[in-house]
Design an enzyme around this catalytic site. Structure first.
Site, PDB file in Angstrom:
ATOM      1  N   LYS A  66      -1.115   8.003  -1.736  1.00 54.36           N
ATOM      2  CA  LYS A  66       0.378   7.158  -1.233  1.00 54.36           C
ATOM      3  C   LYS A  66       0.620   6.735  -2.776  1.00 54.36           C
ATOM      4  O   LYS A  66      -0.482   5.880  -2.987  1.00 54.36           O
ATOM      5  CB  LYS A  66       0.074   6.572   0.036  1.00 54.36           C
ATOM      6  CG  LYS A  66       1.572   5.525   0.085  1.00 54.36           C
ATOM      7  CD  LYS A  66       1.206   4.323   1.423  1.00 54.36           C
ATOM      8  CE  LYS A  66       2.349   3.480   1.781  1.00 54.36           C
ATOM      9  NZ  LYS A  66       2.122   2.551   2.300  1.00 54.36           N
ATOM     10  N   ASP A 161       4.452  -4.074  11.454  1.00 57.76           N
ATOM     11  CA  ASP A 161       5.177  -3.349  11.283  1.00 57.76           C
ATOM     12  C   ASP A 161       5.232  -1.862  12.413  1.00 57.76           C
ATOM     13  O   ASP A 161       5.649  -0.770  11.593  1.00 57.76           O
ATOM     14  CB  ASP A 161       5.479  -2.837  10.055  1.00 57.76           C
ATOM     15  CG  ASP A 161       7.043  -1.755   9.525  1.00 57.76           C
ATOM     16  OD1 ASP A 161       8.008  -2.087  10.328  1.00 57.76           O
ATOM     17  OD2 ASP A 161       7.100  -1.554   8.796  1.00 57.76           O
TER      18      ASP A 161
END
Length: 482
Positions: A66, A161
């Protein structure tokens, strides 16, 4: 990439040139080498960065990288949040949360990235677009999400989230729909005072899946994730989120002020909607955090026990209308003796017998004695089954009131039925003890995620004193000898 190419790449990367400086601020591309990893394929991207399939250039191990976008890699706030994700995930250390192996920061090259486990499967959002989910799959997915978030809450981490895009489904050890929770990039770490490192009034997360207090910019705690679980269950059951609007402002107004639309009577799979499940989802979606389930264990237990039939209690038999003999309950009432339908005939007959002298006292005496009350023997109460599962398995389950050990997880044990809640303590070496309460008026199932306890670093071993030289008394001592 061949060995010569890799060598050339390594040599060029060690020489600072204007072209390299320009390249260092560009977006990483497939084929680039970051540290020990070569980027093989772009898997996805978002506003903060990109995720690549990568391979260790020497070991050959495939991972996911990432990579933070270059413009964000120069921002200390973004880098701190990016690092916070790696720290949060490693602090939780749970099988249903994606594992992060390393965090690499090279500010001079504008490169900041995380090395994560490579998952092969699909996101929940893509699965929902392909096919309707059965009730069994919805239960299985929901329980695993609750287990992962419950482990995060146990170490004071709130995800903030939770949405189908951040839930990845893989096959693991023959198990279908093994859940991995992704993206703790906006996670909030709660301190002992209940506040985190995010300023109040800052709206962080995905608008469609925000809790009302989160959408309003108010402080949030673990109950915002419980709202998100309700949101997630609603979408899996109804096929769409409860609130949708074309503009952010309209969406926030709906989330804060409007109740969610009723769930359909039937799932997209054709199965009937269990009323208990619909009630659970609406409780999770309550506007006020206090009105929601206060712990994810409550949601897990409700999902695991969904559809189980509790033993029905036998209804009292209705008295026969033609039966004119007194019931036991009537005879046991001290103020109801005069209600007996034959009392006037009985009294009249007794009076005539006494006047005529036809009946002796010893023959009349049984009529005057109260009718014997037969003892009512209640049927034995059937025990209930207590099931306790932990992640990892092998934890010891103990009664909190008596200290009695009930067994080791996975535990299935029959206990006497009781209306009073039973306190349980779950213990395992190297993990923080957990206490739970469970009602035993019906069969109960507990899912208890365990969090590792950080071990204190070992105290340094004191240096051994140098052995003393043996001195012979009769020998000459040289004062200058070493």
């Amino acid at each position: 990439m061949g060995g010569d190419d890799f060598f050339a790449q390594t040599v060029l990367s060690s020489v600072a040139t204007p072209g390299d400086a320009m390249r260092s601020v560009q977006e990483a591309q497939e084929g680039d080498v970051l540290g020990n990893y070569q980027l093989e394929r772009l898997l996805g991207e978002g506003s903060m960065g990109r995720v690549y399939q990568a391979r260790h250039v020497r070991l050959g191990r495939q991972v996911a990288l990432k990579v933070l976008r270059p413009q964000h890699a120069q921002d200390s706030g973004f880098v701190r949040r990016f690092f916070q994700e790696a720290r949060s995930v490693n602090q939780i250390n749970h099988e249903h949360i994606v594992e992060i192996f390393d965090f690499v920061e090279e500010p001079q090259r504008g490169q900041v990235y995380c090395v994560m486990e490579l998952l092969r499967g699909q996101s929940l959002s893509s699965l929902l677009k392909e096919e309707p989910l059965s009730l069994e799959r919805i239960q299985r997915i929901g329980v695993q999400v609750c287990a992962a978030l419950g482990a995060a809450h146990a170490v004071s981490v709130v995800h903030r989230d939770v949405k189908p895009d951040n839930l990845f489904l893989v096959h693991r050890s023959g198990q279908q729909d093994f859940v991995k929770v992704l993206d703790f990039g906006v996670a909030k770490i709660l301190t002992s005072e209940g506040t985190g490192n995010t300023l109040d009034g800052t709206i962080i997360g995905t608008p469609t899946y925000m809790a009302p207090e989160q959408a309003a910019g108010l402080p949030v705690d673990h109950r915002a994730d419980i709202y998100a679980v309700g949101n997630l269950l609603y979408e899996m059951l109804a096929g769409q989120p409860p609130f949708q609007a074309p503009a952010f402002g309209q969406l926030v107004v709906q989330i804060i002020t409007q109740p969610p639309p009723p769930l359909p009577a039937r799932l997209a799979s054709g199965e009937s909607m269990p009323p208990a499940l619909a009630e659970l989802v609406l409780r999770c979606l309550a506007k006020e955090p206090e009105a929601r389930p206060q712990r994810l264990e409550e949601v897990t237990t409700a999902l695991l026990t969904l559809g189980r039939n509790t033993p029905a209690r036998a209804a009292p038999a209705e008295p026969d209308e033609e039966e004119d003999i007194p019931t036991r309950r009537t005879l046991m009432r001290p103020d109801a003796w005069w209600l007996h339908p034959r009392l006037p005939l009985l009294v009249g007959g007794m009076a005539l017998a006494m006047l005529a002298g036809a009946v002796a006292w010893n023959g009349l005496e049984p009529l005057l004695q109260p009718a014997p009350v037969q003892a009512v023997v209640e049927a034995p109460v059937a025990p209930v089954t207590l099931t306790v599962r932990t992640v990892p398995e092998g934890a010891r389950v103990v009664r909190a009131d008596t200290g009695e050990a009930l067994g080791v997880t996975p535990l299935v044990k029959e206990l006497p039925r009781s209306e009073a809640p039973l306190g349980l303590r779950v213990e395992m070496a190297g993990y923080a003890s957990q206490e739970r309460q469970v009602r035993l008026d019906s069969h109960a199932v507990l899912e208890v995620p365990l969090a590792k306890v950080k071990q204190a670093p070992p105290s340094p071993t004191p240096a051994k004193a140098a052995p003393r030289k043996e001195v012979k008394r009769d020998a000459l001592i040289d004062p200058f000898a070493q």
